[in-house]
Design a protein around this motif. Structure first.
Motif, PDB file in Angstrom:
ATOM      1  N   MET A  36       0.837  -1.203   0.000  1.00  0.00           N
ATOM      2  CA  MET A  36       0.000   0.000   0.000  1.00  0.00           C
ATOM      3  C   MET A  36       0.870   1.250   0.000  1.00  0.00           C
ATOM      4  O   MET A  36       1.792   1.380   0.822  1.00  0.00           O
ATOM      5  CB  MET A  36      -0.928   0.009   1.217  1.00  0.00           C
ATOM      6  N   ALA A  37       0.592   2.181  -0.897  1.00  0.00           N
ATOM      7  CA  ALA A  37       1.352   3.431  -0.981  1.00  0.00           C
ATOM      8  C   ALA A  37       1.246   4.210   0.314  1.00  0.00           C
ATOM      9  O   ALA A  37       0.165   4.350   0.883  1.00  0.00           O
ATOM     10  CB  ALA A  37       0.827   4.274  -2.140  1.00  0.00           C
ATOM     11  N   GLY A  38       2.388   4.709   0.786  1.00  0.00           N
ATOM     12  CA  GLY A  38       2.405   5.521   1.995  1.00  0.00           C
ATOM     13  C   GLY A  38       2.480   4.728   3.278  1.00  0.00           C
ATOM     14  O   GLY A  38       2.503   5.311   4.365  1.00  0.00           O
ATOM     15  N   VAL A  39       2.526   3.406   3.193  1.00  0.00           N
ATOM     16  CA  VAL A  39       2.597   2.554   4.384  1.00  0.00           C
ATOM     17  C   VAL A  39       3.897   1.761   4.340  1.00  0.00           C
ATOM     18  O   VAL A  39       4.186   1.063   3.366  1.00  0.00           O
ATOM     19  CB  VAL A  39       1.391   1.595   4.468  1.00  0.00           C
ATOM     20  N   GLU A  40       4.696   1.893   5.398  1.00  0.00           N
ATOM     21  CA  GLU A  40       5.966   1.196   5.503  1.00  0.00           C
ATOM     22  C   GLU A  40       5.998   0.372   6.785  1.00  0.00           C
ATOM     23  O   GLU A  40       5.281   0.676   7.732  1.00  0.00           O
ATOM     24  CB  GLU A  40       7.124   2.190   5.529  1.00  0.00           C
ATOM     25  N   ARG A  41       6.848  -0.651   6.810  1.00  0.00           N
ATOM     26  CA  ARG A  41       6.965  -1.439   8.034  1.00  0.00           C
ATOM     27  C   ARG A  41       8.419  -1.800   8.306  1.00  0.00           C
ATOM     28  O   ARG A  41       9.239  -1.942   7.401  1.00  0.00           O
ATOM     29  CB  ARG A  41       6.105  -2.687   7.963  1.00  0.00           C
ATOM     30  N   MET A  42       8.721  -1.947   9.595  1.00  0.00           N
ATOM     31  CA  MET A  42      10.027  -2.389  10.082  1.00  0.00           C
ATOM     32  C   MET A  42       9.784  -3.707  10.808  1.00  0.00           C
ATOM     33  O   MET A  42       9.160  -3.736  11.862  1.00  0.00           O
ATOM     34  CB  MET A  42      10.623  -1.336  11.020  1.00  0.00           C
ATOM     35  N   MET A  43      10.256  -4.800  10.210  1.00  0.00           N
ATOM     36  CA  MET A  43       9.930  -6.125  10.728  1.00  0.00           C
ATOM     37  C   MET A  43      10.917  -6.588  11.800  1.00  0.00           C
ATOM     38  O   MET A  43      12.128  -6.382  11.674  1.00  0.00           O
ATOM     39  CB  MET A  43       9.898  -7.133   9.579  1.00  0.00           C
ATOM     40  N   PHE A  44      10.373  -7.226  12.827  1.00  0.00           N
ATOM     41  CA  PHE A  44      11.186  -7.843  13.876  1.00  0.00           C
ATOM     42  C   PHE A  44      11.115  -9.370  13.802  1.00  0.00           C
ATOM     43  O   PHE A  44      12.127 -10.039  13.951  1.00  0.00           O
ATOM     44  CB  PHE A  44      10.725  -7.368  15.251  1.00  0.00           C
ATOM     45  N   GLU A  45       9.926  -9.896  13.628  1.00  0.00           N
ATOM     46  CA  GLU A  45       9.760 -11.331  13.399  1.00  0.00           C
ATOM     47  C   GLU A  45       8.606 -11.519  12.419  1.00  0.00           C
ATOM     48  O   GLU A  45       7.653 -10.743  12.406  1.00  0.00           O
ATOM     49  CB  GLU A  45       9.477 -12.096  14.700  1.00  0.00           C
ATOM     50  N   ARG A  46       8.706 -12.568  11.588  1.00  0.00           N
ATOM     51  CA  ARG A  46       7.636 -12.795  10.623  1.00  0.00           C
ATOM     52  C   ARG A  46       7.729 -14.191  10.037  1.00  0.00           C
ATOM     53  O   ARG A  46       8.823 -14.678   9.742  1.00  0.00           O
ATOM     54  CB  ARG A  46       7.692 -11.769   9.488  1.00  0.00           C
ATOM     55  N   ARG A  47       6.600 -14.807   9.861  1.00  0.00           N
ATOM     56  CA  ARG A  47       6.479 -16.028   9.079  1.00  0.00           C
ATOM     57  C   ARG A  47       5.234 -15.913   8.227  1.00  0.00           C
ATOM     58  O   ARG A  47       4.136 -15.753   8.735  1.00  0.00           O
ATOM     59  CB  ARG A  47       6.414 -17.269   9.957  1.00  0.00           C
ATOM     60  N   GLY A  48       5.406 -15.955   6.908  1.00  0.00           N
ATOM     61  CA  GLY A  48       4.276 -15.873   6.002  1.00  0.00           C
ATOM     62  C   GLY A  48       4.493 -14.825   4.932  1.00  0.00           C
ATOM     63  O   GLY A  48       5.535 -14.173   4.861  1.00  0.00           O
ATOM     64  N   ASP A  49       3.466 -14.649   4.087  1.00  0.00           N
ATOM     65  CA  ASP A  49       3.502 -13.600   3.082  1.00  0.00           C
ATOM     66  C   ASP A  49       2.663 -12.431   3.592  1.00  0.00           C
ATOM     67  O   ASP A  49       2.729 -12.087   4.767  1.00  0.00           O
ATOM     68  CB  ASP A  49       3.034 -14.119   1.723  1.00  0.00           C
ATOM     69  N   GLU A  50       1.854 -11.802   2.746  1.00  0.00           N
ATOM     70  CA  GLU A  50       1.068 -10.666   3.218  1.00  0.00           C
ATOM     71  C   GLU A  50       0.005 -11.074   4.240  1.00  0.00           C
ATOM     72  O   GLU A  50      -0.423 -10.277   5.054  1.00  0.00           O
ATOM     73  CB  GLU A  50       0.425  -9.928   2.049  1.00  0.00           C
ATOM     74  N   ILE A  51      -0.438 -12.333   4.185  1.00  0.00           N
ATOM     75  CA  ILE A  51      -1.299 -12.857   5.245  1.00  0.00           C
ATOM     76  C   ILE A  51      -0.383 -13.647   6.165  1.00  0.00           C
ATOM     77  O   ILE A  51      -0.208 -14.854   6.020  1.00  0.00           O
ATOM     78  CB  ILE A  51      -2.431 -13.730   4.672  1.00  0.00           C
ATOM     79  N   ALA A  52       0.237 -12.949   7.113  1.00  0.00           N
ATOM     80  CA  ALA A  52       1.280 -13.557   7.937  1.00  0.00           C
ATOM     81  C   ALA A  52       0.698 -14.567   8.912  1.00  0.00           C
ATOM     82  O   ALA A  52      -0.362 -14.359   9.490  1.00  0.00           O
ATOM     83  CB  ALA A  52       2.025 -12.471   8.709  1.00  0.00           C
ATOM     84  N   ARG A  53       1.422 -15.657   9.092  1.00  0.00           N
ATOM     85  CA  ARG A  53       1.047 -16.636  10.092  1.00  0.00           C
ATOM     86  C   ARG A  53       1.502 -16.191  11.476  1.00  0.00           C
ATOM     87  O   ARG A  53       1.003 -16.674  12.493  1.00  0.00           O
ATOM     88  CB  ARG A  53       1.650 -17.987   9.741  1.00  0.00           C
ATOM     89  N   ARG A  54       2.447 -15.288  11.516  1.00  0.00           N
ATOM     90  CA  ARG A  54       2.879 -14.642  12.761  1.00  0.00           C
ATOM     91  C   ARG A  54       3.760 -13.467  12.365  1.00  0.00           C
ATOM     92  O   ARG A  54       4.612 -13.599  11.481  1.00  0.00           O
ATOM     93  CB  ARG A  54       3.660 -15.601  13.663  1.00  0.00           C
TER      94      ARG A  54
END
Length: 231
Positions: A36-54
């Motif tokens: 999404m334009a104008g939305v940024e994120r800084m990831m710490f932990e993640r498993r998954g794609d855009e529909i994250a499992r965590r």
């Protein structure tokens, strides 16, 4: 950060081994784009794609930006760090703590811009209701002259609270039988002898000795327990 392409999206596995400590100092991670334009994120932990499992991250919205309508199959927990974050349920200003239950949907937006610390797919289905807490208007509990605490959520799965440590605070060594997660909201915390500035994020395995000191004062978010594990 291993990743593979799945259906034109990026599948990410980042810091998903809960048997080892994760120590991310503020500024070590950078913001990256989202779909999404104008939305940024800084990831710490993640498993998954855009529909994250965590996932655990900071998300930053530019003024006037929004995110498309979406659901949270595993729920959503967030605290507003700056600005005002809005959706169909209301306007949530700096200091608001929110838990959106499993299966909830919304279309976030912001007029002035905002930033949130957010955890996805970590709530149990036994939490059927929305929960809102204004930490700016809730009374903190004094532990001692250098330490105040504000409980955010307590259950059999987790103990989540804000902790305010004044300059000169020195904790005794603590050992917990669950995973411990710490996010530095402000100031500088010295944890196990290392300094962590604002927006530092740490996760420690069970039975890890933890000490906290601060020379200048700090406020941290601390979660003991993983909540619902969705890996």
């Amino acid at each position: 950060m291993p990743s593979t392409k799945l259906a034109s999206q990026t599948y990410i596995e980042m810091n998903v081994d809960f048997s080892t400590p994760v120590l991310i100092k503020g500024g070590d991670n950078t913001y990256g784009p989202t779909p999404m334009a104008g939305v940024e994120r800084m990831m710490f932990e993640r498993r998954g794609d855009e529909i994250a499992r965590r996932a655990t991250s900071c998300v930053r919205y530019a003024p006037g930006s929004s995110f498309k309508p979406h659901s949270h199959p595993g729920g959503e927990e967030y605290i507003v760090l700056q600005g005002t974050f809005s959706d169909e349920n209301g306007d949530f200003s700096q200091g608001m703590y929110v838990r959106n239950p499993v299966g909830s949907t919304h279309a976030p937006l912001t007029k002035e811009g905002c930033e949130i610390f957010v955890k996805l797919s970590q709530l149990p289905s036994t939490e059927p209701d929305y929960f809102y807490l204004n930490t700016k208007e809730t009374e903190w509990t004094s532990v001692n002259e250098h330490h105040k605490t504000l409980p955010l959520w307590n259950s059999d799965l987790e103990e989540t609270a804000l902790h305010q440590f004044k300059a000169g605070f020195e904790s005794a060594e603590e050992i917990f039988n669950k995973v411990v997660e710490i996010f530095v909201l402000s100031g500088r915390a010295n944890i196990n002898g290392s300094g962590y500035e604002k927006y530092s994020w740490m996760r420690f395995p069970p039975a890890t000795p933890i000490t906290i000191t601060t020379e200048s004062g700090t406020v941290v978010y601390r979660k003991i327990g993983l909540g619902e594990v969705r890996l």
